[in-house]
Write an enzyme that holds these catalytic residues in place. Sequence first.
Site: not given
Lengths: 728, 56
Positions: A438, A624
């Site tokens: 990420d 996430d």
Amino acid sequence: MLVTRDFSHYVRAAGAGFQHIDLAVEGVHCAGCMAKIERGLSAIPDVTLARVNLTDRRVALEWKEGTLDPASFIDRLGELGYKAYPYETESAEATEVAESRFLLRCLGVAAFATMNVMMLSIPVWSGNVSDMLPEQRDFFHWLSALIALPAAAYAGRPFFRSAWRALSNKTTNMDVPISIGVCLALGMSVVETVNHAEHAYFDAAIMLLTFLLVGRFLDQNMRRRTRAVAGNLAALKAETAAKFVGPDEISQVPVAAIHPGDIVLLRPGERCAVDGTVIEGRSEIDQSLITGETLYVTAEQGAPVYAGSMNISGTLRVRVSAASEATLLAEITRLLDNALQARSRYMRLADRAARLYAPVVHATALITILGWVIAGAGWHDAVVTGVAVLIITCPCALGLAIPTVQTVASGAMFRSGVLLNSGHAIERLAEADHVIFDKTGTLTLPDLDVTNAADIPADIFELAGRLALSSHHPVAAAVAQAAGTRSPIVGAVEEAGQGVRAVVDGVQIRLGRPSFCGAEALAVAGLDPEASVVAFSKGAEKFILSVRQGLRPDAQAVIAALKDRHIGIEILSGDREPAVIAAAHALGIAEWRAGVTPADKIARIEELKGRGAKVLMVGDGMNDAPSLAAAHVSMSPISAAHLSQATADLVFLGRPLAPVVAAIDSARKALHLMRQNLWLAIGYNVLAVPVAISGVVTPLIAAAAMSGSSILVMLNSLRARSRAREVV
Amino acid sequence: MEILVFLVPLALMLGLAGLAAFLWSLRSGQYDDLDGAAWRAIADDEPPPQDAPAKR
């Protein structure tokens, strides 16, 4: 407005008119700290107990009921130089602690029994070759049974329970052959003792349990320690909210004590802990944690705010619609549960080994019995030999092979800043061949940094930093930190949503929006599309500061190191495209996707899985969390939201990204050693099996084979301790 | 060999005493903070007012 802190939620009665609270404390690491804290707190009148736990970094406090406010302890610790927060034991951690104590108790009982049974066995072994009377031998065997049977019934429970659970689910695990072996060995020994036979196997059975319990306890202890560290970090993040307890009176309470319908105050620079609706005020909020979108959103009366969003400029009053079990979080949690269930099908290495090993062992024993019968031996002798085979092949070293490596490897990882959330993450991490990063908070640092500090005269920058100390705005906090200033300017005034101003030596200085400082002209000459722009003016001199999240200092080196290991790398980010391109370009990552939603991330992971890739997901943020759970294995920086920290298999500390590579290296090495250990254990047993089949096995040989292989495996495990090569 | 009548029970008693001591130390929380205990041994002695061992 009157602000009080209310920690009554964490206080519990300790009986006899005393109250108890546990505090998590930052920065305790030596005897000096311990003595300082204990003396400092004990000096408060009416405190009856102040005890530091250095392993868990916590303080237990007790005091006479109604005499003291728990907030005063936190203030006292603050004066001593330690940051403390009330701590509430999570149920998961409480279970681990209870389990750990249970195993230690079992281990104590088993070790006691082993020592005493051995003390009785050695005379029998030596007596068998000299002049021991059969009556004496029987007496010693009965005495051994008296010790071993109750001890095994007590200390064997962890294995019997687990084996029973596996069998009732119609699967097998490591504990099934262990339980069968122990029960058979004990049962046969009783029969042999009744029949006045020369050999009994009480010693072998109980020693087996002891060795296995050592492995089990090490495994458990490692998990308990990680949980304690993670639990402290959660407490230090202080999930509290400012709740209105009167029209003008607010109280800082833990989130757990907030209910729908309450009204909370959200000040600039604070993270919202609840879902709710704005009823008064106007501000910009940063929802990047939830949506991944880094552009600020304007929140005014009637607008919804979600737990996890950061308030940037103005003060808001929020009516709570959902507290700790927030609605948006509930949705993410649902995704999470699905993903976690999918992964729990993964089988541990030890269990896979057991699945292969158990049938082989049981078949060998059966063939031995039949073989001896066919060869003309009596049923009694045949069964005795068969059981001896079972005992000698009992997976004692197998039971130690995995946990010892896990414990040693997790210690090595701990030193390089990586904490393990689950023991078998090591096995999965070692297999990872594709890493998805990420961007925000993972490749970049979670905190903001001033990127053009070099262009600004040092004295001006320092002045700006001192002025910034008077503001709660996160950008101002970044400026203050970058300038490294400590003393705020006296008399600075903050104008909500605009900036801070003060007068120094008769000159007006301002820090804030470009318009606030009269520096619009400078700001237009756009510096960086990513950056937040703040202006600083001193009289007529005007400067522009560009503040953004910088890449982690070693990100580039880490990416290069991963490429060296032939690991595929890609970026999946919810952020805007230009920002992602910039990061991908700077790091030399060819594959990237921008503007991805949590569901898209999971879809991408599934796609890669379909192609047979083992994905390591490295990310933070609530958005996430589901993809962390969906990936084969996952890592999260410790600064991440609580939720993603809890789901990640590993978490890492600090500013560098290097722990990612270090963890992969340690895991690969550990997996290698685990496999080696399994082969060692099996190989050692294979050597002993022919002896057992030939029917000449004495308990002495069984004991030697068992402890010999166990010690060998333990020594091999210690090799996991050597530090992984320096990567960056 | 009559000596066994004394020695065997004596050995068992000693073993049980060791086990009892271990269980007691476990129950009184002496294994809760192994790192701290190591440091406490070398800490300066000062009359710690009410620093009793952690009892629940």
